[in-house]
Design a protein around this motif. Structure first.
Motif: not given
Length: 105
Positions: A39-40, A42-45, A88, A92
């Motif tokens: 997730y880290a 993904i959240n930072q692309n 995605q 998830e």
């Protein structure tokens, strides 16, 4: 949707309760960390970094008997390599399912 199970863990451990518990404890320790790392990224692309985490997590899917999810994770892993995220949401949702199951063990 397929459901996680511990059949593979039971097969690996045979009748050895201590081995079964060690395998379960490894899952309980590693899976949340791997999901958090996924997730880290993904959240930072950082999709290329996410590929690494999906690769690790998909092996946990196999251990939990999620064969269809493993196949989907392979496709998602390839999509991420191409900077695509079509699977995605499906991936998830499986993460949530896995985490809930592992936490219940």
């Amino acid at each position: 949707m397929e459901e996680p199970n511990i059949k593979y863990i039971l097969k690996l451990s045979g009748n050895d309760e201590s081995v079964r518990l060690k395998l379960i404890n490894v899952l309980k320790y590693e899976l949340p960390l791997e999901i958090e790392a996924y997730y880290a990224t993904i959240n930072q692309n950082q999709l290329q970094q996410a590929v690494f985490h999906v690769h690790k997590i998909k092996h946990k899917m196999a251990i939990l008997g999620l064969e269809n999810s493993y196949s989907s994770a392979e496709i998602y892993e390839n999509q991420l390599s191409e900077n695509r995220v079509e699977l995605q949401s499906k991936f998830e949702n499986t993460l949530t399912l896995m985490l809930n199951f592992v936490n219940s063990l």
